[in-house]
Design a protein around this motif. Structure first.
Motif, PDB file in Angstrom:
ATOM      1  N   ALA A   1      -9.296  -1.862 -24.478  1.00 25.71           N
ATOM      2  CA  ALA A   1      -8.515  -3.031 -24.909  1.00 25.71           C
ATOM      3  C   ALA A   1      -7.502  -2.633 -25.987  1.00 25.71           C
ATOM      4  O   ALA A   1      -6.356  -3.115 -25.988  1.00 25.71           O
ATOM      5  CB  ALA A   1      -9.452  -4.121 -25.424  1.00 25.71           C
ATOM      6  N   TRP A   2      -7.904  -1.757 -26.904  1.00 21.48           N
ATOM      7  CA  TRP A   2      -7.015  -1.341 -27.987  1.00 21.48           C
ATOM      8  C   TRP A   2      -5.877  -0.448 -27.494  1.00 21.48           C
ATOM      9  O   TRP A   2      -4.870  -0.292 -28.188  1.00 21.48           O
ATOM     10  CB  TRP A   2      -7.811  -0.617 -29.068  1.00 21.48           C
ATOM     11  CG  TRP A   2      -8.758  -1.501 -29.808  1.00 21.48           C
ATOM     12  CD1 TRP A   2      -8.812  -2.858 -29.781  1.00 21.48           C
ATOM     13  CD2 TRP A   2      -9.790  -1.078 -30.697  1.00 21.48           C
ATOM     14  NE1 TRP A   2      -9.815  -3.315 -30.599  1.00 21.48           N
ATOM     15  CE2 TRP A   2     -10.447  -2.254 -31.171  1.00 21.48           C
ATOM     16  CE3 TRP A   2     -10.257   0.145 -31.128  1.00 21.48           C
ATOM     17  CZ2 TRP A   2     -11.511  -2.209 -32.067  1.00 21.48           C
ATOM     18  CZ3 TRP A   2     -11.317   0.208 -32.018  1.00 21.48           C
ATOM     19  CH2 TRP A   2     -11.948  -0.956 -32.479  1.00 21.48           C
ATOM     20  N   ALA A   3      -6.027   0.146 -26.327  1.00 16.00           N
ATOM     21  CA  ALA A   3      -4.976   1.021 -25.804  1.00 16.00           C
ATOM     22  C   ALA A   3      -3.650   0.288 -25.663  1.00 16.00           C
ATOM     23  O   ALA A   3      -2.574   0.898 -25.756  1.00 16.00           O
ATOM     24  CB  ALA A   3      -5.406   1.605 -24.462  1.00 16.00           C
TER      25      ALA A   3
ATOM     26  N   ALA B   1      -2.152   0.380 -32.289  1.00 15.31           N
ATOM     27  CA  ALA B   1      -1.126   1.418 -32.310  1.00 15.31           C
ATOM     28  C   ALA B   1      -0.558   1.597 -33.721  1.00 15.31           C
ATOM     29  O   ALA B   1      -0.301   2.717 -34.173  1.00 15.31           O
ATOM     30  CB  ALA B   1      -0.016   1.071 -31.327  1.00 15.31           C
ATOM     31  N   GLU B   2      -0.377   0.490 -34.417  1.00 15.76           N
ATOM     32  CA  GLU B   2       0.117   0.554 -35.798  1.00 15.76           C
ATOM     33  C   GLU B   2      -0.883   1.280 -36.695  1.00 15.76           C
ATOM     34  O   GLU B   2      -0.496   2.105 -37.538  1.00 15.76           O
ATOM     35  CB  GLU B   2       0.345  -0.864 -36.310  1.00 15.76           C
ATOM     36  CG  GLU B   2       0.644  -0.961 -37.799  1.00 15.76           C
ATOM     37  CD  GLU B   2       0.453  -2.370 -38.334  1.00 15.76           C
ATOM     38  OE1 GLU B   2       0.095  -2.501 -39.516  1.00 15.76           O
ATOM     39  OE2 GLU B   2       0.654  -3.334 -37.577  1.00 15.76           O
ATOM     40  N   LEU B   3      -2.164   0.989 -36.520  1.00 19.09           N
ATOM     41  CA  LEU B   3      -3.191   1.541 -37.410  1.00 19.09           C
ATOM     42  C   LEU B   3      -3.387   3.034 -37.212  1.00 19.09           C
ATOM     43  O   LEU B   3      -3.673   3.757 -38.175  1.00 19.09           O
ATOM     44  CB  LEU B   3      -4.515   0.800 -37.195  1.00 19.09           C
ATOM     45  CG  LEU B   3      -4.521  -0.665 -37.640  1.00 19.09           C
ATOM     46  CD1 LEU B   3      -5.807  -1.357 -37.207  1.00 19.09           C
ATOM     47  CD2 LEU B   3      -4.347  -0.770 -39.149  1.00 19.09           C
ATOM     48  N   VAL B   4      -3.267   3.533 -35.998  1.00 20.71           N
ATOM     49  CA  VAL B   4      -3.478   4.971 -35.768  1.00 20.71           C
ATOM     50  C   VAL B   4      -2.195   5.767 -35.903  1.00 20.71           C
ATOM     51  O   VAL B   4      -2.234   7.003 -35.944  1.00 20.71           O
ATOM     52  CB  VAL B   4      -4.123   5.237 -34.387  1.00 20.71           C
ATOM     53  CG1 VAL B   4      -5.457   4.538 -34.269  1.00 20.71           C
ATOM     54  CG2 VAL B   4      -3.188   4.823 -33.245  1.00 20.71           C
ATOM     55  N   GLY B   5      -1.037   5.098 -35.975  1.00 24.01           N
ATOM     56  CA  GLY B   5       0.224   5.794 -36.174  1.00 24.01           C
ATOM     57  C   GLY B   5       0.885   6.217 -34.878  1.00 24.01           C
ATOM     58  O   GLY B   5       0.287   6.169 -33.799  1.00 24.01           O
ATOM     59  N   PRO B   6       2.146   6.665 -34.966  1.00 21.49           N
ATOM     60  CA  PRO B   6       2.935   6.926 -33.763  1.00 21.49           C
ATOM     61  C   PRO B   6       2.519   8.162 -32.971  1.00 21.49           C
ATOM     62  O   PRO B   6       2.799   8.248 -31.783  1.00 21.49           O
ATOM     63  CB  PRO B   6       4.357   7.084 -34.311  1.00 21.49           C
ATOM     64  CG  PRO B   6       4.169   7.501 -35.735  1.00 21.49           C
ATOM     65  CD  PRO B   6       2.922   6.812 -36.204  1.00 21.49           C
ATOM     66  N   ASP B   7       1.887   9.123 -33.610  1.00 26.23           N
ATOM     67  CA  ASP B   7       1.448  10.338 -32.900  1.00 26.23           C
ATOM     68  C   ASP B   7       0.006  10.625 -33.282  1.00 26.23           C
ATOM     69  O   ASP B   7      -0.289  11.570 -34.006  1.00 26.23           O
ATOM     70  CB  ASP B   7       2.354  11.511 -33.262  1.00 26.23           C
ATOM     71  CG  ASP B   7       2.051  12.752 -32.426  1.00 26.23           C
ATOM     72  OD1 ASP B   7       1.483  12.600 -31.330  1.00 26.23           O
ATOM     73  OD2 ASP B   7       2.379  13.861 -32.886  1.00 26.23           O
ATOM     74  N   PRO B   8      -0.932   9.799 -32.800  1.00 23.68           N
ATOM     75  CA  PRO B   8      -2.317   9.885 -33.284  1.00 23.68           C
ATOM     76  C   PRO B   8      -3.033  11.152 -32.840  1.00 23.68           C
ATOM     77  O   PRO B   8      -2.822  11.647 -31.726  1.00 23.68           O
ATOM     78  CB  PRO B   8      -2.972   8.649 -32.663  1.00 23.68           C
ATOM     79  CG  PRO B   8      -2.170   8.372 -31.440  1.00 23.68           C
ATOM     80  CD  PRO B   8      -0.758   8.740 -31.798  1.00 23.68           C
ATOM     81  N   ALA B   9      -3.882  11.679 -33.723  1.00 21.49           N
ATOM     82  CA  ALA B   9      -4.765  12.785 -33.359  1.00 21.49           C
ATOM     83  C   ALA B   9      -5.805  12.283 -32.370  1.00 21.49           C
ATOM     84  O   ALA B   9      -6.035  11.069 -32.233  1.00 21.49           O
ATOM     85  CB  ALA B   9      -5.443  13.339 -34.606  1.00 21.49           C
TER      86      ALA B   9
ATOM     87  N   THR C   1      -0.110   7.305 -27.442  1.00 27.01           N
ATOM     88  CA  THR C   1      -1.137   6.491 -28.093  1.00 27.01           C
ATOM     89  C   THR C   1      -2.090   5.900 -27.060  1.00 27.01           C
ATOM     90  O   THR C   1      -3.309   5.940 -27.238  1.00 27.01           O
ATOM     91  CB  THR C   1      -0.483   5.365 -28.909  1.00 27.01           C
ATOM     92  OG1 THR C   1       0.352   5.946 -29.921  1.00 27.01           O
ATOM     93  CG2 THR C   1      -1.526   4.480 -29.561  1.00 27.01           C
ATOM     94  N   ARG C   2      -1.540   5.363 -26.007  1.00 24.29           N
ATOM     95  CA  ARG C   2      -2.369   4.765 -24.955  1.00 24.29           C
ATOM     96  C   ARG C   2      -3.315   5.807 -24.348  1.00 24.29           C
ATOM     97  O   ARG C   2      -4.496   5.536 -24.128  1.00 24.29           O
ATOM     98  CB  ARG C   2      -1.459   4.167 -23.879  1.00 24.29           C
ATOM     99  CG  ARG C   2      -2.144   3.221 -22.908  1.00 24.29           C
ATOM    100  CD  ARG C   2      -1.099   2.522 -22.053  1.00 24.29           C
ATOM    101  NE  ARG C   2      -1.695   1.457 -21.265  1.00 24.29           N
ATOM    102  CZ  ARG C   2      -2.229   1.634 -20.052  1.00 24.29           C
ATOM    103  NH1 ARG C   2      -2.230   2.838 -19.509  1.00 24.29           N
ATOM    104  NH2 ARG C   2      -2.754   0.611 -19.404  1.00 24.29           N
TER     105      ARG C   2
END
Length: 323
Positions: A31-33, A39-47, A7-8
């Motif tokens: 900052a969001w990294a 992280a919650e909003l984009v999910g555990p394995d974000p595209a 995610t980061r």
């Protein structure tokens, strides 16, 4: 790779893409990294594009006066979760029409066609379907309507010929196929499309607003669906008394090898007994180049041409087709 690291990295990768184009986005994405809400909003394995959907959702709220850029994500958690989950990135960069113009004129030159029916794959709001209603500047001259709502030019690294710019094909039909077409004749649709323009890109936003006006005056037909599945039916319904030109500028990057192969198979089958041309942007001739390769295919016959290279956003063009 651990989910948190993945995610980061996705956020930092997108921040790097924004360098030099939107400092606000660079700072927010970095900052969001490390933000657990992001992280919650984009999910555990974000595209790869999940951060763009997240920042587009916040921009949508900012445009409506419902949020500020420095708001904590938690204040808009429910809206942003829904936006990230359901809304794909829809940029529809109208500057790409400046690159499309010489390609379409080359098709008219080679085929002798004076009338086109257009089908765009992945058109978002259909802004580039109205390419003939804009005004263009090239080194060899200008092309298009003098009363156009929108005019633009770009950097020619190798120029387009005056001979091409002397051609004036007419467009009879315009159809775009997209999974989530945006109706910019509505205020919500226009706001949604604006939300994917990066903050601070005022010239790009100006072009978009002018193109929206043009679409509202002459809206094209938009078909909702996966164009890999819908294309056979759309092509079967096209008139056969004129050349049909199918084109895509950025959408092939989203459908994978199997999807691209299916589209090419449909085009080859349709082109066996009717005049058809295909414009596609994709990998450059030199893999290390950070740009598009511009390719044309003609049916019947399947003859191919490599026309040159261009920037992803249509800011420069290197025309390489020897006429």
């Amino acid at each position: 790779m651990a989910p948190a690291t993945r995610t980061r990295d996705v956020f930092f990768d997108q921040a790097a893409q924004c360098e030099g184009r939107s400092q606000l986005y660079v700072e927010l994405l970095r900052a969001w990294a490390d933000d657990p809400v992001a992280a919650e909003l984009v999910g555990p394995d974000p595209a790869w594009d999940a951060p763009l959907r997240l920042i587009g959702g916040l921009h949508y709220l900012v445009l409506g006066g419902e949020a500020r850029w420095d708001d904590p994500l938690a204040e808009h958690r429910e809206f942003l979760r829904e936006f990230v989950t359901t809304q794909g990135v829809q940029t529809n960069e109208v500057q790409r029409s400046w690159v499309l113009l010489p390609l379409l004129l080359r098709i008219a030159q080679r085929t002798g066609a004076q009338t086109f029916d257009l089908v765009e794959l992945g058109q978002a709001a259909g802004l580039n379907l109205l390419w003939d209603r804009y005004r263009y500047r090239f080194e060899a001259g200008e092309w298009g309507r003098e009363d156009a709502l929108l005019s633009f030019g770009g950097e020619e690294r190798r120029p387009v010929s005056a001979e091409l710019l002397g051609l004036e094909p007419e467009v009879r039909g315009r159809i775009g196929i997209d999974r989530s077409p945006i109706d910019v004749t509505t205020e919500d649709g226009a706001r949604l499309l604006r939300s994917f323009v990066w903050a601070g890109q005022e010239e790009r936003m100006r072009r978009l607003d002018q193109a929206i006006e043009a679409v509202r005056a002459h809206p094209p037909e938009l078909v909702r669906g996966d164009y890999v599945d819908e294309l056979p039916e759309v092509l079967a319904a096209q008139p056969r008394d004129a050349l049909t030109v199918v084109f895509q500028t950025a959408s092939f990057g989203y459908i994978g090898d199997e999807g691209r192969a299916r589209v090419r198979s449909v085009l080859e089958a349709a082109g066996e007994d009717r005049p058809l041309a295909f414009i596609s942007t994709g990998k450059p001739r030199a893999p290390e180049e950070d740009c598009w390769g511009l390719r044309l295919v003609y049916w019947p016959g399947g003859a191919r041409e490599f026309a040159g290279h261009a920037d992803f956003h249509g800011s420069w063009l290197q025309w390489e087709l020897e006429l």
